[in-house]
Design a protein around this motif. Structure first.
Motif, PDB file in Angstrom:
ATOM      1  N   LEU A  70       0.841  -1.194   0.000  1.00 17.31           N
ATOM      2  CA  LEU A  70       0.000   0.000   0.000  1.00 17.31           C
ATOM      3  C   LEU A  70       0.881   1.250   0.000  1.00 17.31           C
ATOM      4  N   GLN A  71       1.973   1.195   0.764  1.00 19.06           N
ATOM      5  CA  GLN A  71       2.903   2.329   0.793  1.00 19.06           C
ATOM      6  C   GLN A  71       3.475   2.596  -0.600  1.00 19.06           C
ATOM      7  N   ARG A  72       3.717   1.525  -1.351  1.00 11.96           N
ATOM      8  CA  ARG A  72       4.266   1.678  -2.711  1.00 11.96           C
ATOM      9  C   ARG A  72       3.319   2.430  -3.634  1.00 11.96           C
ATOM     10  N   ILE A  73       2.004   2.181  -3.527  1.00  9.26           N
ATOM     11  CA  ILE A  73       1.059   2.784  -4.474  1.00  9.26           C
ATOM     12  C   ILE A  73       0.639   4.196  -4.067  1.00  9.26           C
ATOM     13  N   LEU A  74       0.971   4.603  -2.845  1.00 10.78           N
ATOM     14  CA  LEU A  74       0.710   5.976  -2.425  1.00 10.78           C
ATOM     15  C   LEU A  74       1.758   6.922  -3.007  1.00 10.78           C
ATOM     16  N   LYS A  75       1.334   8.130  -3.323  1.00  6.25           N
ATOM     17  CA  LYS A  75       2.285   9.165  -3.699  1.00  6.25           C
ATOM     18  C   LYS A  75       3.083   9.583  -2.462  1.00  6.25           C
ATOM     19  N   PRO A  76       4.309  10.086  -2.636  1.00  4.27           N
ATOM     20  CA  PRO A  76       5.029  10.619  -1.480  1.00  4.27           C
ATOM     21  C   PRO A  76       4.194  11.683  -0.768  1.00  4.27           C
ATOM     22  N   GLY A  77       4.056  11.554   0.528  1.00  4.97           N
ATOM     23  CA  GLY A  77       3.213  12.461   1.294  1.00  4.97           C
ATOM     24  C   GLY A  77       1.745  12.081   1.290  1.00  4.97           C
ATOM     25  N   GLY A  78       1.388  11.011   0.578  1.00  9.06           N
ATOM     26  CA  GLY A  78       0.004  10.544   0.555  1.00  9.06           C
ATOM     27  C   GLY A  78      -0.390   9.927   1.887  1.00  9.06           C
ATOM     28  N   ILE A  79      -1.688   9.815   2.113  1.00 10.53           N
ATOM     29  CA  ILE A  79      -2.175   9.341   3.406  1.00 10.53           C
ATOM     30  C   ILE A  79      -2.979   8.049   3.270  1.00 10.53           C
ATOM     31  N   CYS A  80      -2.984   7.303   4.343  1.00 14.75           N
ATOM     32  CA  CYS A  80      -3.853   6.125   4.465  1.00 14.75           C
ATOM     33  C   CYS A  80      -4.708   6.301   5.711  1.00 14.75           C
ATOM     34  N   VAL A  81      -6.021   6.082   5.573  1.00 10.94           N
ATOM     35  CA  VAL A  81      -6.960   6.203   6.679  1.00 10.94           C
ATOM     36  C   VAL A  81      -7.603   4.837   6.921  1.00 10.94           C
ATOM     37  N   VAL A  82      -7.321   4.240   8.063  1.00 11.14           N
ATOM     38  CA  VAL A  82      -7.874   2.940   8.432  1.00 11.14           C
ATOM     39  C   VAL A  82      -8.841   3.150   9.589  1.00 11.14           C
ATOM     40  N   GLY A  89       6.754  -0.158   7.324  1.00 13.50           N
ATOM     41  CA  GLY A  89       7.855   0.752   7.029  1.00 13.50           C
ATOM     42  C   GLY A  89       7.463   1.793   5.996  1.00 13.50           C
ATOM     43  N   GLY A  90       8.162   2.924   6.019  1.00 14.20           N
ATOM     44  CA  GLY A  90       7.933   3.965   5.021  1.00 14.20           C
ATOM     45  C   GLY A  90       6.806   4.916   5.346  1.00 14.20           C
ATOM     46  N   PHE A  91       6.255   4.823   6.571  1.00 17.95           N
ATOM     47  CA  PHE A  91       5.192   5.730   6.998  1.00 17.95           C
ATOM     48  C   PHE A  91       5.686   6.573   8.177  1.00 17.95           C
ATOM     49  N   ASN A  92       5.182   7.792   8.274  1.00 15.88           N
ATOM     50  CA  ASN A  92       5.427   8.609   9.454  1.00 15.88           C
ATOM     51  C   ASN A  92       4.148   9.338   9.827  1.00 15.88           C
ATOM     52  N   LYS A  93       4.197  10.115  10.885  1.00 16.16           N
ATOM     53  CA  LYS A  93       3.024  10.850  11.359  1.00 16.16           C
ATOM     54  C   LYS A  93       1.814   9.922  11.509  1.00 16.16           C
ATOM     55  N   VAL A 152     -13.013   5.000  15.548  1.00 19.15           N
ATOM     56  CA  VAL A 152     -11.561   5.128  15.631  1.00 19.15           C
ATOM     57  C   VAL A 152     -11.003   5.086  14.216  1.00 19.15           C
ATOM     58  N   ALA A 153     -10.026   5.938  13.952  1.00 21.26           N
ATOM     59  CA  ALA A 153      -9.308   5.918  12.679  1.00 21.26           C
ATOM     60  C   ALA A 153      -7.824   6.082  12.965  1.00 21.26           C
ATOM     61  N   VAL A 154      -7.013   5.284  12.299  1.00 18.07           N
ATOM     62  CA  VAL A 154      -5.563   5.431  12.352  1.00 18.07           C
ATOM     63  C   VAL A 154      -5.128   6.009  11.014  1.00 18.07           C
ATOM     64  N   VAL A 155      -4.454   7.147  11.067  1.00 19.72           N
ATOM     65  CA  VAL A 155      -4.056   7.876   9.863  1.00 19.72           C
ATOM     66  C   VAL A 155      -2.534   7.888   9.786  1.00 19.72           C
ATOM     67  N   ALA A 156      -2.002   7.468   8.647  1.00 22.73           N
ATOM     68  CA  ALA A 156      -0.554   7.446   8.449  1.00 22.73           C
ATOM     69  C   ALA A 156      -0.206   8.127   7.134  1.00 22.73           C
ATOM     70  N   MET A 157       0.936   8.781   7.112  1.00 21.91           N
ATOM     71  CA  MET A 157       1.408   9.462   5.910  1.00 21.91           C
ATOM     72  C   MET A 157       2.640   8.754   5.361  1.00 21.91           C
ATOM     73  N   LYS A 158       2.682   8.566   4.057  1.00 19.67           N
ATOM     74  CA  LYS A 158       3.868   8.005   3.419  1.00 19.67           C
ATOM     75  C   LYS A 158       4.993   9.021   3.500  1.00 19.67           C
ATOM     76  N   GLU A 159       6.159   8.538   3.914  1.00 26.21           N
ATOM     77  CA  GLU A 159       7.325   9.408   3.973  1.00 26.21           C
ATOM     78  C   GLU A 159       7.601  10.015   2.597  1.00 26.21           C
ATOM     79  N   LYS A 160       7.899  11.273   2.569  1.00 33.12           N
ATOM     80  CA  LYS A 160       8.079  11.967   1.284  1.00 33.12           C
ATOM     81  C   LYS A 160       9.306  11.490   0.533  1.00 33.12           C
ATOM     82  N   ASN A 161      10.288  10.949   1.253  1.00 29.59           N
ATOM     83  CA  ASN A 161      11.499  10.456   0.608  1.00 29.59           C
ATOM     84  C   ASN A 161      11.601   8.935   0.677  1.00 29.59           C
ATOM     85  N   ALA A 162      10.469   8.272   0.972  1.00 29.49           N
ATOM     86  CA  ALA A 162      10.491   6.823   1.112  1.00 29.49           C
ATOM     87  C   ALA A 162      10.649   6.144  -0.234  1.00 29.49           C
ATOM     88  N   ILE A 163      11.256   4.948  -0.206  1.00 30.84           N
ATOM     89  CA  ILE A 163      11.370   4.153  -1.431  1.00 30.84           C
ATOM     90  C   ILE A 163      10.273   3.120  -1.463  1.00 30.84           C
TER      91      ILE A 163
END
Length: 280
Positions: free
Chosen positions: A192-204, A239-243, A269-280
């Protein structure tokens, strides 16, 4: 199909008519060669062929067993055109989406159905939907309005987005009341981290109402706060997520008591994570 509300009180998990003992798991971060024996976290190999991104760790003490071991494709074979939470939950979720999803964004709603709970005021470039029933996904009006793609995949058989989604494709990925059914959530979250744009978010997002016979045993045994921490650990292991933030009012004991007693609504409840902007 059965559904239940689960609350965690005084070391016990109350599931409508059953009481399950607490069996907390811990997060053990370790090299993937030892944990899963898979490729390193990368979007492409040396020949430029896209690979599923793999997690950097795994929650090894998690009980991933389920009561109902029938294939998921069989369980979800018939369209189920209902919402799985109450109106108050849906309103809170829509408000959160309104705050977090950028205007004109490209969004994936994974483990979705005939509705995505997006605010009507939100304009999207495209909404793609993933789920287990093609008929439900085709009836999703937000997908139809943006000419989005509807695709079916059982993540418990193939825990990746390969062949379905491109790398760095989405501004946001959403998952509403579905994470409890993933048997290898760390692997799914990693790709999922791979298909997100850098700085993109995931809401679970999730509540205490679900098909308990199809949820992981370790999910059923937890309360809302422990489930939120588990989802946070999924992101950490991927890996590859922050905030990584836990949002909503559904982790309190009083809220869960009211819900279990039929007085309150579905805890949110929601857990929100952002893809690291410089993540591979």
């Amino acid at each position: 199909m059965l559904r239940s509300r689960c609350i965690f009180l005084f070391g016990k998990c109350v599931v409508v008519t059953a009481i399950l003992c607490n069996g907390l798991a811990t997060l053990i971060m370790m090299p993937m060669g030892a944990a899963l024996n898979t490729q390193p976290p990368s979007g492409a190999n040396k020949k430029g062929v896209t690979l599923a991104r793999q997690p950097i760790g795994r929650i090894n003490s998690l009980d991933r067993s389920k009561i109902d071991k029938t294939p998921d494709g069989q369980f979800y074979s018939r369209p189920n055109l209902v919402t799985h939470t109450d109106d108050a939950f849906i309103k809170k979720l829509a408000n959160l989406y309104d705050d977090l999803i950028p205007e004109g964004g490209v969004v994936l709603d994974m483990m979705s159905s005939h509705v995505s709970h997006l605010p009507e005021s939100k304009s999207l470039a495209r909404l793609d939907v993933h789920g287990m029933n093609q008929k439900e996904l085709e009836l999703n009006p937000a997908r139809a309005a943006t000419n989005g793609v509807a695709f079916v995949r059982d993540f418990n058989e193939n825990p990746s987005f390969l062949g379905l989604c491109n790398s760095d494709e989405y501004d946001a990925v959403l998952c509403c009341v579905g994470v409890q059914y993933l048997e290898e959530a760390e692997v799914v979250f990693a790709d999922l981290q791979r298909i997100l744009k850098p700085g993109g978010i995931c809401v679970v997002s999730f509540t205490n109402r679900f098909f308990f016979e199809k949820a992981l045993s370790s999910w059923v045994e937890r309360g809302m706060a422990e489930r939120a921490r588990l989802v946070t650990d999924y992101f950490r292991a991927a890996g590859g997520f922050n905030k990584i933030d836990i949002m909503g009012d559904g982790t309190g004991v009083f809220t869960q008591l009211l819900s279990a007693g039929g007085i309150g609504g579905d805890p949110f409840v929601a857990v929100v994570a952002m893809k690291e902007k410089n993540a591979i």
